[in-house]
Design a protein around this motif. Structure first.
Motif, PDB file in Angstrom:
ATOM      1  N   THR A  74       0.838  -1.143   0.062  1.00  0.00           N
ATOM      2  CA  THR A  74       0.001   0.165  -0.108  1.00  0.00           C
ATOM      3  C   THR A  74       0.892   1.496  -0.133  1.00  0.00           C
ATOM      4  O   THR A  74       2.040   1.107   0.176  1.00  0.00           O
ATOM      5  N   PHE A  76       1.048   3.155   2.211  1.00  0.00           N
ATOM      6  CA  PHE A  76       1.503   3.534   3.669  1.00  0.00           C
ATOM      7  C   PHE A  76       2.671   2.335   4.041  1.00  0.00           C
ATOM      8  O   PHE A  76       3.533   2.715   5.240  1.00  0.00           O
ATOM      9  N   VAL A 154       6.570  -0.824   7.150  1.00  0.00           N
ATOM     10  CA  VAL A 154       5.607   0.517   7.432  1.00  0.00           C
ATOM     11  C   VAL A 154       6.885   1.567   8.021  1.00  0.00           C
ATOM     12  O   VAL A 154       7.322   1.425   9.057  1.00  0.00           O
ATOM     13  N   PHE A 158       3.803   6.136   9.995  1.00  0.00           N
ATOM     14  CA  PHE A 158       2.788   5.327   9.939  1.00  0.00           C
ATOM     15  C   PHE A 158       2.898   4.202  10.594  1.00  0.00           C
ATOM     16  O   PHE A 158       1.845   3.430  11.033  1.00  0.00           O
ATOM     17  N   TRP A 167      -6.648   7.534  14.064  1.00  0.00           N
ATOM     18  CA  TRP A 167      -7.554   7.088  13.000  1.00  0.00           C
ATOM     19  C   TRP A 167      -8.842   6.391  13.149  1.00  0.00           C
ATOM     20  O   TRP A 167      -9.868   6.597  12.550  1.00  0.00           O
ATOM     21  N   GLY A 211      -6.480   6.991   4.245  1.00  0.00           N
ATOM     22  CA  GLY A 211      -6.973   5.416   4.192  1.00  0.00           C
ATOM     23  C   GLY A 211      -8.411   5.268   4.708  1.00  0.00           C
ATOM     24  O   GLY A 211      -8.779   3.920   4.800  1.00  0.00           O
TER      25      GLY A 211
END
Length: 317
Positions: A74, A76, A154, A158, A167, A211
């Protein structure tokens, strides 16, 4: 100058205190005891419907079922689905049914840390205690694999788990899978699967820069899936425009074949191979019936976690 220095120190102190508060901020809640007897067959069916095998098994690399999944690349970073076999060190062998319930429904690990949203736990938030008991019973029958899944790759920031608390506050929406009065049993079953276990919106809804799902474009498609794959719109008008019918969609979920005779590719091929082809004809038809008559984008489409009543939160947790 001295005032500027004092002001800067004060701002830094407040920022540090705020950061410390977020880091210390507990998330999730203790689930009630799971005392129901689980049914292995029902649990295995639900695990297939939920994509557990597809995500947590790296079959292309010769991996064992549920021993850890293929990498999810991804923007991230790269996420590696965990080992879900009963191994006590590298899997879930030392978990309890209650810690399993908290992980599945709330996205919180046994040590209280939030999981990355690459794990689609928001879609499982309304699983009943019986669902959890059935899944737990089924996972106990999986062959143990004593190897850890790779660590997530990651980068900062993040990789900071405390940031996931922010989040969750912004983007953790429960799926609102409860039956709607005056709708058919098939429609409500399809709603339950599409919004919940099958988590179709995880791929077929676009994401924002953080996201989170774009609730103004539910099921409208996503051109930026992990690994560069794409998911088309599955809104009724787009399905009809592309030649789909309820029967052809139900058949495609079993065969992977489109109305034009083409075959699904990318991540959808994996979904069919490891998940939807194992569903009953009735459930596949129910999913198609719902998608051809789904209400999307309204205030009732997805429920924010904080907006739930205490009664419903108690039932969920």
């Amino acid at each position: 100058m001295r005032r500027i220095i004092y002001w800067s120190v004060g701002v830094a102190a407040l920022g540090g205190a705020a950061l410390a508060a977020v880091i210390a901020w507990p998330v999730g809640s203790a689930p009630a005891p799971i005392e129901l007897e689980g049914n292995v067959d029902r649990g295995a069916y639900l695990a297939r419907a939920s994509g557990c095998i597809a995500c947590h098994s790296n079959f292309e690399a010769g991996g064992a079922p549920l021993a850890g999944g293929a990498p999810l690349e991804t923007g991230f970073g790269t996420f590696y689905p965990s080992n879900l076999t009963p191994d006590p060190e590298h899997g879930i062998g030392d978990w309890t049914a209650e810690s399993f319930a908290k992980a599945v429904r709330q996205g919180i690990s046994p040590d209280g840390e939030p999981y990355f949203p690459a794990f689609p736990y928001p879609f499982f938030a309304e699983f009943s205690d019986q669902d959890i008991a059935d899944l737990w019973a089924a996972f106990q029958t999986v062959a143990t694999v004593s190897e850890p899944a790779p660590e997530h790759d990651v980068s900062f920031p993040f990789d900071q788990r405390w940031g996931l608390k922010l989040w969750r506050a912004a983007f953790f929406y429960e799926p609102n899978t409860q039956p709607v009065p005056d709708r058919s049993d098939a429609w409500n079953r399809g709603r339950e699967l599409v919004r919940g276990a099958a988590h179709c919106g995880a791929c077929h809804t676009p994401r924002n820069l953080a996201g989170g799902r774009d609730l103004g474009a539910v099921f409208a498609g996503n051109a930026e899936l992990p690994g560069g794959s794409k998911a088309p719109s599955i809104r009724a008008e787009d399905l009809e425009e592309n030649g789909w019918t309820v029967s052809s969609l139900a058949y495609a979920l079993q065969s992977g074949l489109t109305p034009s005779g083409d075959a699904f590719g990318g991540s959808m091929a994996e979904v069919v191979r490891e998940s939807t082809r194992f569903l009953s004809l009735q459930d596949r038809e129910a999913m198609a019936i719902y998608l051809f008559d789904a209400e999307v984008g309204g205030a009732d489409d997805i429920v924010k976690e904080e907006g739930e009543s205490a009664e419903r939160k108690t039932r969920i947790d």
